[in-house]
Structure formats: structure tokens, C-alpha cells
Design an enzyme around this catalytic site. Structure first.
Site, PDB file in Angstrom:
ATOM      1  N   GLU A  36       0.845  -1.201   0.000  1.00 39.60           N
ATOM      2  CA  GLU A  36       0.000   0.000   0.000  1.00 39.60           C
ATOM      3  C   GLU A  36       0.877   1.246   0.000  1.00 39.60           C
ATOM      4  O   GLU A  36       2.008   1.219   0.469  1.00 39.60           O
ATOM      5  CB  GLU A  36      -0.893  -0.001   1.248  1.00 39.60           C
ATOM      6  CG  GLU A  36      -1.930  -1.093   1.224  1.00 39.60           C
ATOM      7  CD  GLU A  36      -2.729  -1.157   2.530  1.00 39.60           C
ATOM      8  OE1 GLU A  36      -2.476  -0.348   3.437  1.00 39.60           O
ATOM      9  OE2 GLU A  36      -3.581  -2.054   2.632  1.00 39.60           O
ATOM     10  N   HIS A 127      -6.182  12.515 -26.018  1.00 38.67           N
ATOM     11  CA  HIS A 127      -6.846  11.787 -27.097  1.00 38.67           C
ATOM     12  C   HIS A 127      -8.345  12.079 -27.051  1.00 38.67           C
ATOM     13  O   HIS A 127      -9.050  11.593 -26.162  1.00 38.67           O
ATOM     14  CB  HIS A 127      -6.591  10.289 -26.949  1.00 38.67           C
ATOM     15  CG  HIS A 127      -7.087   9.520 -28.123  1.00 38.67           C
ATOM     16  ND1 HIS A 127      -6.337   9.359 -29.258  1.00 38.67           N
ATOM     17  CD2 HIS A 127      -8.254   8.936 -28.359  1.00 38.67           C
ATOM     18  CE1 HIS A 127      -7.032   8.683 -30.139  1.00 38.67           C
ATOM     19  NE2 HIS A 127      -8.212   8.414 -29.625  1.00 38.67           N
ATOM     20  N   LYS A 193      -6.847   6.467 -41.425  1.00 41.77           N
ATOM     21  CA  LYS A 193      -6.531   5.217 -40.723  1.00 41.77           C
ATOM     22  C   LYS A 193      -7.822   4.518 -40.300  1.00 41.77           C
ATOM     23  O   LYS A 193      -8.729   5.150 -39.776  1.00 41.77           O
ATOM     24  CB  LYS A 193      -5.698   5.541 -39.471  1.00 41.77           C
ATOM     25  CG  LYS A 193      -5.341   4.341 -38.622  1.00 41.77           C
ATOM     26  CD  LYS A 193      -4.407   4.729 -37.492  1.00 41.77           C
ATOM     27  CE  LYS A 193      -5.162   5.189 -36.267  1.00 41.77           C
ATOM     28  NZ  LYS A 193      -4.284   5.511 -35.125  1.00 41.77           N
ATOM     29  N   ARG A 195      -9.053   1.485 -37.887  1.00 40.39           N
ATOM     30  CA  ARG A 195      -8.611   0.575 -36.827  1.00 40.39           C
ATOM     31  C   ARG A 195      -9.711  -0.451 -36.601  1.00 40.39           C
ATOM     32  O   ARG A 195     -10.866  -0.089 -36.372  1.00 40.39           O
ATOM     33  CB  ARG A 195      -8.381   1.390 -35.554  1.00 40.39           C
ATOM     34  CG  ARG A 195      -7.502   0.740 -34.533  1.00 40.39           C
ATOM     35  CD  ARG A 195      -7.427   1.610 -33.297  1.00 40.39           C
ATOM     36  NE  ARG A 195      -6.267   2.491 -33.226  1.00 40.39           N
ATOM     37  CZ  ARG A 195      -5.042   2.099 -32.930  1.00 40.39           C
ATOM     38  NH1 ARG A 195      -4.788   0.834 -32.723  1.00 40.39           N
ATOM     39  NH2 ARG A 195      -4.055   2.963 -32.856  1.00 40.39           N
ATOM     40  N   ASP A 224       2.068  12.940 -34.256  1.00 44.44           N
ATOM     41  CA  ASP A 224       0.920  12.266 -33.634  1.00 44.44           C
ATOM     42  C   ASP A 224       0.938  12.528 -32.123  1.00 44.44           C
ATOM     43  O   ASP A 224       1.965  12.928 -31.567  1.00 44.44           O
ATOM     44  CB  ASP A 224       0.964  10.759 -33.923  1.00 44.44           C
ATOM     45  CG  ASP A 224      -0.424  10.111 -33.848  1.00 44.44           C
ATOM     46  OD1 ASP A 224      -1.411  10.821 -33.603  1.00 44.44           O
ATOM     47  OD2 ASP A 224      -0.509   8.886 -34.059  1.00 44.44           O
ATOM     48  N   SER A 228       2.021   4.333 -28.903  1.00 41.64           N
ATOM     49  CA  SER A 228       1.800   3.271 -27.908  1.00 41.64           C
ATOM     50  C   SER A 228       2.495   1.998 -28.395  1.00 41.64           C
ATOM     51  O   SER A 228       3.670   1.784 -28.129  1.00 41.64           O
ATOM     52  CB  SER A 228       0.307   3.071 -27.696  1.00 41.64           C
ATOM     53  OG  SER A 228       0.097   2.076 -26.715  1.00 41.64           O
ATOM     54  N   THR A 229       1.817   1.176 -29.170  1.00 36.99           N
ATOM     55  CA  THR A 229       2.480  -0.023 -29.702  1.00 36.99           C
ATOM     56  C   THR A 229       3.379   0.314 -30.891  1.00 36.99           C
ATOM     57  O   THR A 229       4.181  -0.516 -31.320  1.00 36.99           O
ATOM     58  CB  THR A 229       1.442  -1.040 -30.201  1.00 36.99           C
ATOM     59  OG1 THR A 229       0.705  -0.437 -31.278  1.00 36.99           O
ATOM     60  CG2 THR A 229       0.501  -1.445 -29.103  1.00 36.99           C
ATOM     61  N   GLY A 231       2.196   0.770 -33.823  1.00 33.72           N
ATOM     62  CA  GLY A 231       1.519   0.286 -35.031  1.00 33.72           C
ATOM     63  C   GLY A 231       1.145   1.408 -35.995  1.00 33.72           C
ATOM     64  O   GLY A 231       1.366   1.301 -37.207  1.00 33.72           O
ATOM     65  N   THR A 232       0.598   2.494 -35.474  1.00 29.43           N
ATOM     66  CA  THR A 232       0.167   3.606 -36.326  1.00 29.43           C
ATOM     67  C   THR A 232       1.357   4.218 -37.053  1.00 29.43           C
ATOM     68  O   THR A 232       1.327   4.434 -38.282  1.00 29.43           O
ATOM     69  CB  THR A 232      -0.522   4.693 -35.453  1.00 29.43           C
ATOM     70  OG1 THR A 232      -1.645   4.095 -34.806  1.00 29.43           O
ATOM     71  CG2 THR A 232      -0.956   5.887 -36.276  1.00 29.43           C
TER      72      THR A 232
HETATM   73  C1  R5P Z   1      -4.955   7.105 -32.088  1.00 27.54           C
HETATM   74  O1  R5P Z   1      -5.780   7.430 -32.891  1.00 27.54           O
HETATM   75  C2  R5P Z   1      -3.815   7.956 -31.606  1.00 27.54           C
HETATM   76  O2  R5P Z   1      -3.830   9.231 -32.137  1.00 27.54           O
HETATM   77  C3  R5P Z   1      -2.496   7.274 -31.885  1.00 27.54           C
HETATM   78  O3  R5P Z   1      -2.267   7.256 -33.270  1.00 27.54           O
HETATM   79  C4  R5P Z   1      -2.515   5.882 -31.355  1.00 27.54           C
HETATM   80  O4  R5P Z   1      -3.015   5.864 -30.051  1.00 27.54           O
HETATM   81  C5  R5P Z   1      -1.164   5.278 -31.376  1.00 27.54           C
HETATM   82  O5  R5P Z   1      -1.260   3.950 -30.929  1.00 27.54           O
HETATM   83  P1  R5P Z   1      -0.313   2.830 -31.521  1.00 27.54           P
HETATM   84  O6  R5P Z   1       1.097   3.322 -31.381  1.00 27.54           O
HETATM   85  O7  R5P Z   1      -0.592   1.639 -30.673  1.00 27.54           O
HETATM   86  O8  R5P Z   1      -0.718   2.619 -32.942  1.00 27.54           O
END
Ligand code: R5P
Length: 300
Positions: A36, A127, A193, A195, A224, A228-229, A231-232
Site C-alpha cells: 500500500e 486523445h 486510418k 482501426r 501524432d 503506444s504499440t 503500429g500507427t
Molecule cells: C490514435 O488514434 C492515436 O492518435 C495514436 O495514433 C494511437 O493511439 C497510437 O497507438 P499505436 O502506437 O498503438 O498505434
């Protein structure tokens, strides 16, 4: 004003305090043996405005809960205002029930922050794909700041792209591409894009369309909010290369960098990737401290 940093944002809080000509307030954050958290605020906050800086990255639940404990303590100690500064506001992407029974996480987080005594909120390049306005997430005054001008200035002064075009990898990112393009005195565009997240999955598949923009032989600067991952960005890099882009630079506000994203992006063949210190990372080169300090000065 007293500036306090939670354990997610100690360095950033120090930088913000410095910008304001103040010292960061003293706060003790430890763990009890059972895991905690122990919080103790070593400042007399009675009647004072307090900016509580805590970014919600990597272990967002832990940092969010810590935020709630600190905010609740500040309210009990009589702080006049508790200005929550969450440079990276986690859970903003789950702003809709895409499938029945899913948590509406962005609204839930907002309610908890308000219930803990937060009187106003500052965030950065949040976001807001579907909602468009952070004021629709919170009932308290909430403002979405942007790091894109500073990222654009960095690109202009340090990356120095040749014959550049700034690209947002999706429709929401067009606004950020526009801000960066202004600093570079360049044109900008947005890809499209799509998704696709199947029911029961947490990762999604991406499809990207560049439209009929001319990229042959040009330096492409992709802007952007979040990586995150990765991928975009990887899809945007691949699409730009297919169209003959020369060098590709990537700018983002929040380097979340989940699942070894940085290695994957680098392997996709980019000249440089630059992020900000809303999240500490190997690419957090540009500081958002001046952006936060300016907003605090104008009395959010
Ligand atoms: C989504 O629309 C955000 O603007 C980013 O493009 C997205 O969150 C990036 O996520 P990732 O790197 O997983 O594709």
C-alpha cells in the site's frame, strides 16, 4: 502557488516549478511492506493554490490512485484550489462502450478525480478522437494544452527537414500536423486510418490510406499525439516509403512506447523519433514544462 509532483512526474514538476520561479513542494511517497502507498504532504497548503502534477503512464492505475490519495489529502488540509495536471491522461481512448459491458474508463477516471477534490484540470494533447473537447469528459474546468508548437520548433531548429511535408497518420492528427507545419513553414496533410478491433481482443489491426499526396523525394515529418504499440507510426512510415519519401522524422507528444515499440519503429527505417517529457523515455527530448507553466501563470 505550490507545485507538487507525484512519483510519476517528479522531474517534470521540478522543471515546471523552475519555470515559475518556485521550488517544488515537499511530499513523501513510500510503500508500506504490504504494497500500500504512504503519502505525507510536508507543506502548509491551507488557503493555497496547489498544482499537482502526475502523468498517468506505464502503470496508470498505480499513478492514478496515488493522485487520488494526494488530492484527497490536499483538500482535507484546506488547499484553496487543486489544479490537477495530468500531462498524459490515461484511459482517454476508452471514451465509448465499443462493446456492451465495457467500462467507460475516461468518464470513470474523471469522476474519481473530481470526487477527490480536483478543482480544475490541465492535460496535454489528450486523445479526444470522438469527444473533441476535454470539457466533455470533466465537469470541472478542464483544458487541453498542446506540445505540438514546441515539437515543431524543435524540428525546425534541430532536425531541419528539406522540402518537408508534415503528415498526421489519421484524421484527428491533422490538427497537430497543421501546428507543426506552421513552425516549418511547410504544407501538411492527414492519412486515413481504419482501426479494427475484434470483440474480445485488446490489440487492433490497422489499414492506412495516404490519399493522393505527393511525397516523392521529400522529407516527411509525421506528427501524432501518442506512440503506444507503434503500429500507427509504422504503417505511416511504410505508406510514406511506398510513395518515395526521402527521410522520415517522427514527432509525438506522449512516448508511451509499449511492447518494445521504439525498436520496432526504428527498424521501420526512420531518421529520428522525438517525444516530450509528459512521459520519461529515451526519446523525451522536448520539455512540456514551459507549456504547463504558461497555463498555470494565466490562472487555470
Ligand atoms: C490514435 O488514434 C492515436 O492518435 C495514436 O495514433 C494511437 O493511439 C497510437 O497507438 P499505436 O502506437 O498503438 O498505434
Amino acid at each position: 502557488m505550490i507545485v507538487l509532483g507525484g512519483s510519476a512526474s517528479t522531474d517534470l514538476a521540478n522543471k515546471v516549478a523552475k519555470e515559475l520561479g518556485e521550488k517544488t513542494g515537499q511530499i513523501e511517497i513510500k510503500r508500506f511492506p504490504d504494497g500500500e502507498k504512504y503519502i505525507r504532504v510536508h507543506e502548509d497548503v491551507k488557503g493555497q493554490d496547489v498544482a499537482l502534477i502526475q502523468s498517468l503512464y506505464r502503470t496508470p492505475d498505480d499513478y492514478a490512485f496515488e493522485y487520488l490519495l494526494i488530492a484527497d489529502t490536499l483538500r482535507d488540509m484546506g488547499a484553496a484550489k487543486i489544479i490537477g495536471v495530468t500531462p498524459y491522461l490515461a484511459y482517454a481512448r476508452q471514451d465509448s462502450r465499443f462493446y456492451p459491458g465495457e467500462a467507460l474508463s475516461s468518464a470513470a477516471v474523471a469522476k474519481m478525480f473530481e470526487a477527490a477534490g480536483t478543482t480544475s484540470l490541465l492535460t496535454i494533447d489528450c486523445h479526444l478522437h470522438r469527444l473533441g473537447d476535454v470539457g466533455k469528459v470533466f465537469k470541472i474546468p478542464a483544458k487541453n494544452l498542446s506540445a505540438m508548437q514546441r515539437l515543431g520548433q524543435y524540428a525546425r531548429d534541430t532536425l531541419k527537414p528539406k522540402n518537408p511535408i508534415v503528415v498526421g497518420p489519421d484524421e484527428e492528427a491533422e490538427q497537430w500536423a497543421g501546428t507543426v507545419a506552421k513552425e516549418l513553414d511547410a504544407e501538411h496533410t492527414a492519412f486515413t486510418k481504419k482501426r479494427i478491433r475484434k470483440e474480445g481482443e485488446t490489440e487492433s489491426k490497422l489499414e492506412m490510406d495516404t490519399g493522393d499526396v505527393e511525397l516523392q523525394g521529400r522529407d516527411v515529418v509525421i506528427a501524432d499525439d501518442i506512440i503506444s504499440t507503434g503500429g500507427t507510426i509504422i504503417q505511416a512510415v511504410k505508406a510514406s516509403k511506398r510513395k518515395g519519401a526521402r527521410r522520415i522524422f517522427v514527432l509525438c507528444t506522449h512516448p508511451v512506447l509499449a511492447n518494445a515499440a521504439l525498436n520496432k519503429i526504428k527498424a521501420a527505417g526512420i531518421a529520428k523519433v522525438i517525444g516530450t517529457d509528459t512521459i520519461p523515455s529515451p526519446i523525451s527530448t522536448v520539455s512540456v514544462a514551459p507549456v504547463i507553466a504558461a497555463a498555470l501563470k494565466t490562472g487555470q
